[in-house]
Design an enzyme around this catalytic site. Structure first.
Site, short mmCIF file in Angstrom:
data_model
loop_
_atom_site.label_atom_id
_atom_site.label_comp_id
_atom_site.label_asym_id
_atom_site.label_seq_id
_atom_site.Cartn_x
_atom_site.Cartn_y
_atom_site.Cartn_z
N ASN A 144 0.61 -0.59 6.25
CA ASN A 144 -0.44 0.38 5.91
C ASN A 144 -1.82 -0.25 5.99
O ASN A 144 -1.97 -1.46 5.87
CB ASN A 144 -0.27 0.90 4.48
CG ASN A 144 0.98 1.73 4.29
OD1 ASN A 144 1.46 2.37 5.21
ND2 ASN A 144 1.50 1.71 3.08
N ASP A 200 -4.85 -0.15 3.55
CA ASP A 200 -5.15 0.25 2.18
C ASP A 200 -6.64 0.53 2.02
O ASP A 200 -7.48 -0.20 2.54
CB ASP A 200 -4.77 -0.87 1.20
CG ASP A 200 -3.27 -1.05 1.07
OD1 ASP A 200 -2.52 -0.19 1.57
OD2 ASP A 200 -2.86 -2.06 0.45
N GLY A 236 6.22 -3.87 3.62
CA GLY A 236 6.80 -4.75 4.63
C GLY A 236 5.82 -5.80 5.10
O GLY A 236 6.14 -7.00 5.18
N GLY A 244 7.09 -7.14 -15.17
CA GLY A 244 5.66 -7.34 -15.37
C GLY A 244 5.37 -8.57 -16.20
O GLY A 244 5.83 -9.68 -15.88
N THR A 284 -1.36 -5.01 -7.61
CA THR A 284 -0.83 -4.30 -6.44
C THR A 284 0.16 -5.12 -5.64
O THR A 284 1.21 -4.63 -5.22
CB THR A 284 -1.98 -3.83 -5.53
OG1 THR A 284 -2.93 -3.10 -6.29
CG2 THR A 284 -1.45 -2.97 -4.41
N GLY A 302 4.61 -7.46 -6.86
CA GLY A 302 6.02 -7.22 -6.58
C GLY A 302 6.43 -7.73 -5.21
O GLY A 302 7.53 -8.28 -5.04
N ASP A 303 5.56 -7.54 -4.22
CA ASP A 303 5.88 -8.01 -2.87
C ASP A 303 5.84 -9.53 -2.79
O ASP A 303 6.65 -10.15 -2.09
CB ASP A 303 4.92 -7.39 -1.86
CG ASP A 303 5.10 -5.89 -1.76
OD1 ASP A 303 6.23 -5.41 -1.96
OD2 ASP A 303 4.11 -5.19 -1.48
#
Length: 308
Positions: free
Chosen positions: A11, A13, A41, A217, A244, A247-248
């Site tokens: 994406n 952003d 990804g 978290g 943001t 997590g990735d």
């Protein structure tokens, strides 16, 4: 060097820094705005490449300025993009990210990500054959993810899945996943009744031993191994600006360090997630291998693994 194959979304952003997150019908003044590369990804691929992994990405962008820019940025990060397709049927995926004091709210328009097909994935078969680990997420069509799972199974490769966007996971895909990397909301949406309720995550981990790592978290991460032992990894205490990309960063780092075993890989992954929240944007603060090592060396007393 770990050879990682990522299947997932790409994406552009649009990041808005605000004093508070907007409510329905409310117009707020913002503090800053920037365009930045994103998509789960792409984020995971960049995170792995910065840590020295030989990384390839299977995905799809539009035949537009954003798509061309994102391909070039991935190439500059050292990600192999031979199997990043370009479509004329949809614009490049986009996300609106509202960031406020360490919290974020995100709206994603998938665009070209939903043009990724099982045929695109199968065309990358040689990458599956030579990869050590395959990492995927649900920001692309389920058929493409299922094709990736089947190829990983055919070649005997660990298949790791981030079940995001959260929702029910098809049974045929569930059977092919070695390890799910889920936050608490994704965990309950995929494995429970959809409600985050206290310690429900413990029961879900126990119900699926060896199959799930849950990220919590500021509470760190947890995993129940195949023998039923609970491993809890404490989070590293750092100032938080934007969560943001955390997590990735976690998912990619755990995949890169798969050979350490899940409990030890969780510690390195929590460190990478801690470094990822130090600035705005999902890719700008993803740590390099040296940054990650220096951070771990300087925090030897933090983030200790607890085994019950």
């Amino acid at each position: 060097m770990t050879r990682l194959l990522v299947v997932g979304g790409i994406n552009m952003d649009c990041v808005f820094e605000t004093a508070c997150l907007p409510r329905s019908g409310e117009t707020l003044g913002g503090q800053s705005f920037r365009r930045a590369p994103g998509g789960k990804g792409a984020d995971q691929a960049v995170a792995a490449a910065r840590q020295g992994a030989e990384t390839a990405l299977v995905g799809c962008v539009g035949n537009d300025a954003e798509g061309h820019e994102l391909r070039e940025r991935l190439r500059a990060e050292g990600v192999h993009i031979d199997h990043v397709a370009t479509t004329t049927d949809a614009a490049t995926g986009a996300a609106a990210v509202f960031a406020c004091r360490g919290e974020s709210a995100v709206t994603v328009v998938p665009g070209a990500n939903h043009q990724l097909t099982a045929a695109h994935v199968r065309a990358a078969e040689p990458l599956f054959a030579r990869s050590d680990v395959v990492l995927a997420e649900l920001g692309v069509p389920t058929a493409a993810v299922m094709a990736a799972a089947e190829l990983a199974h055919r070649f005997g490769k660990p298949f790791l899945l981030t079940p995001s966007p959260a929702g029910a996971i098809p049974p045929e895909l569930m059977q092919r996943v070695h390890l799910f990397l889920a936050n608490q909301h994704e965990l309950t949406a995929g494995f429970g009744d959809g409600h985050v309720d206290g310690d429900e995550w413990r029961a879900l981990l126990a119900r699926w031993p060896g199959r799930i790592v849950v990220t919590r978290g500021s509470e760190g991460a947890a995993h129940v191994d195949g023998q039923g032992t609970l491993h809890e990894q404490a989070a590293f205490r750092v100032p938080v600006l934007d969560t943001t990309g955390a997590g990735d960063a976690f998912a990619a780092t755990l995949a890169v360090h798969w050979s350490l075993g899940i409990p030890q890989a969780m510690r390195v992954a929590c460190a990478a997630a801690a470094l990822a929240v130090r600035g705005f944007g999902s890719q700008s603060t993803l740590p390099t291998r040296q940054e990650l090592q220096d951070f771990l060396d300087s925090t030897s007393g933090q983030g200790q693994l607890i085994t019950d």
